[in-house]
Design a protein around this motif. Structure first.
Motif, short mmCIF file in Angstrom:
data_model
loop_
_atom_site.label_atom_id
_atom_site.label_comp_id
_atom_site.label_asym_id
_atom_site.label_seq_id
_atom_site.Cartn_x
_atom_site.Cartn_y
_atom_site.Cartn_z
N LYS A 1 0.82 -1.21 0.00
CA LYS A 1 0.00 0.00 0.00
C LYS A 1 0.86 1.27 0.00
O LYS A 1 0.57 2.24 0.69
CB LYS A 1 -0.98 -0.01 1.17
CG LYS A 1 -2.00 -1.12 1.10
CD LYS A 1 -2.95 -1.08 2.27
CE LYS A 1 -4.08 -2.04 2.21
NZ LYS A 1 -3.92 -3.38 1.89
N LEU A 2 1.93 1.22 -0.79
CA LEU A 2 2.84 2.36 -0.91
C LEU A 2 2.58 3.06 -2.24
O LEU A 2 2.28 2.42 -3.25
CB LEU A 2 4.30 1.91 -0.86
CG LEU A 2 4.77 1.27 0.43
CD1 LEU A 2 6.17 0.70 0.26
CD2 LEU A 2 4.74 2.28 1.56
N LYS A 3 2.71 4.38 -2.23
CA LYS A 3 2.64 5.16 -3.46
C LYS A 3 4.06 5.38 -3.95
O LYS A 3 5.03 5.25 -3.19
CB LYS A 3 1.97 6.51 -3.18
CG LYS A 3 0.53 6.35 -2.74
CD LYS A 3 -0.10 7.68 -2.46
CE LYS A 3 -1.53 7.47 -1.98
NZ LYS A 3 -2.18 8.71 -1.64
N GLN A 4 4.20 5.74 -5.21
CA GLN A 4 5.53 6.02 -5.75
C GLN A 4 6.20 7.13 -4.95
O GLN A 4 7.41 7.10 -4.73
CB GLN A 4 5.44 6.38 -7.23
CG GLN A 4 5.09 5.20 -8.09
CD GLN A 4 4.95 5.56 -9.56
OE1 GLN A 4 4.71 6.70 -9.91
NE2 GLN A 4 5.09 4.56 -10.41
N ASN A 5 5.42 8.09 -4.47
CA ASN A 5 5.96 9.18 -3.63
C ASN A 5 6.61 8.66 -2.35
O ASN A 5 7.54 9.27 -1.84
CB ASN A 5 4.82 10.13 -3.24
CG ASN A 5 4.91 11.46 -3.94
OD1 ASN A 5 5.82 11.69 -4.73
ND2 ASN A 5 3.97 12.32 -3.63
N ASP A 6 6.10 7.55 -1.81
CA ASP A 6 6.62 7.00 -0.56
C ASP A 6 8.06 6.51 -0.69
O ASP A 6 8.77 6.38 0.30
CB ASP A 6 5.74 5.83 -0.08
CG ASP A 6 4.32 6.27 0.24
OD1 ASP A 6 4.14 7.43 0.69
OD2 ASP A 6 3.40 5.46 0.05
N MET A 7 8.49 6.25 -1.91
CA MET A 7 9.84 5.70 -2.10
C MET A 7 10.92 6.73 -1.76
O MET A 7 12.03 6.35 -1.40
CB MET A 7 10.00 5.17 -3.52
CG MET A 7 9.04 4.03 -3.85
SD MET A 7 8.99 2.69 -2.61
CE MET A 7 10.52 1.87 -2.97
N LEU A 8 10.60 8.02 -1.84
CA LEU A 8 11.58 9.04 -1.46
C LEU A 8 11.97 8.87 0.01
O LEU A 8 13.16 8.85 0.34
CB LEU A 8 11.02 10.45 -1.69
CG LEU A 8 11.91 11.59 -1.23
CD1 LEU A 8 13.23 11.60 -2.00
CD2 LEU A 8 11.21 12.93 -1.39
N MET A 9 10.99 8.71 0.87
CA MET A 9 11.28 8.57 2.29
C MET A 9 11.90 7.19 2.61
O MET A 9 12.70 7.07 3.51
CB MET A 9 10.00 8.74 3.13
CG MET A 9 9.43 10.14 3.06
SD MET A 9 10.57 11.39 3.67
CE MET A 9 10.64 10.98 5.38
N ARG A 10 11.54 6.18 1.85
CA ARG A 10 12.04 4.83 2.13
C ARG A 10 13.44 4.58 1.61
O ARG A 10 14.23 3.92 2.27
CB ARG A 10 11.07 3.79 1.57
CG ARG A 10 9.72 3.81 2.28
CD ARG A 10 8.78 2.78 1.71
NE ARG A 10 9.06 1.44 2.15
CZ ARG A 10 8.56 0.89 3.25
NH1 ARG A 10 7.76 1.57 4.04
NH2 ARG A 10 8.85 -0.35 3.56
N ILE A 11 13.74 5.11 0.40
CA ILE A 11 15.04 4.79 -0.19
C ILE A 11 15.75 5.99 -0.82
O ILE A 11 16.83 5.85 -1.38
CB ILE A 11 14.93 3.66 -1.25
CG1 ILE A 11 14.02 4.07 -2.41
CG2 ILE A 11 14.46 2.38 -0.60
CD1 ILE A 11 14.00 3.07 -3.55
N GLY A 12 15.13 7.17 -0.77
CA GLY A 12 15.80 8.36 -1.28
C GLY A 12 15.68 8.56 -2.78
O GLY A 12 16.46 9.30 -3.37
#
Length: 115
Positions: free
Chosen positions: A16-27
Motif C-alpha cells: 500500500k505504498l505510493k511512488q511518492n513513498d519511495m523518497l522517504m524509504r530509499i531516497g
C-alpha cells in the motif's frame, strides 16, 4: 510469471505504498522511481536498495527450484501446499513450520567446503 519491474510494482502496491513513498524509504524521487518502474534498467545497487525499501531481498533462484519456491510464496506460510513430502516426525514438522524454505535452495550433496 511477471517480469522484475512488474514484480516491483506489485510488491509496492501490496504494501500500500505510493511512488511518492519511495523518497522517504530509499531516497528516490517519485519521478525517478516512476521512470524505473515503467521502463527502467536499474543497477544492481539500486535494485538492492529498492528491494530493501519494499521489505524484500534480491536473490537468484535455480531454475530447477523455481516451482518449489513459487509454491512456498503462494502458500502464504501454509506449509500443507509445499511441493515436497512433509516429515513424519513432529519435531521435524515444527522445524519446517519455522522455516518453510529449509532445503529449497540447497544442493544437498555438499557443504560449503566441498565435503
Amino acid at each position: 510469471m511477471k517480469n522484475l519491474l512488474q514484480q516491483i510494482k506489485h510488491r509496492r502496491l501490496a504494501l500500500k505504498l505510493k511512488q511518492n513513498d519511495m523518497l522517504m524509504r530509499i531516497g528516490i524521487s517519485r519521478q525517478q522511481y516512476q521512470r524505473l518502474e515503467a521502463k527502467g534498467n536499474p543497477r544492481l545497487d539500486t535494485l538492492e536498495l529498492i528491494a530493501k525499501g519494499l521489505n524484500s531481498d534480491v536473490m537468484l533462484i535455480p531454475k530447477e527450484k523455481l516451482n518449489a519456491v513459487l509454491a512456498v510464496l503462494e502458500s502464504d506460510g501454509d506449509n500443507t501446499s509445499l511441493p515436497h513430502k512433509q516429515p513424519d516426525h513432529s519435531d521435524e514438522q515444527k522445524k519446517l513450520s519455522d522455516d518453510p524454505w529449509k532445503g529449497l535452495l540447497e544442493d544437498g550433496d555438499e557443504d560449503d567446503n566441498g565435503n
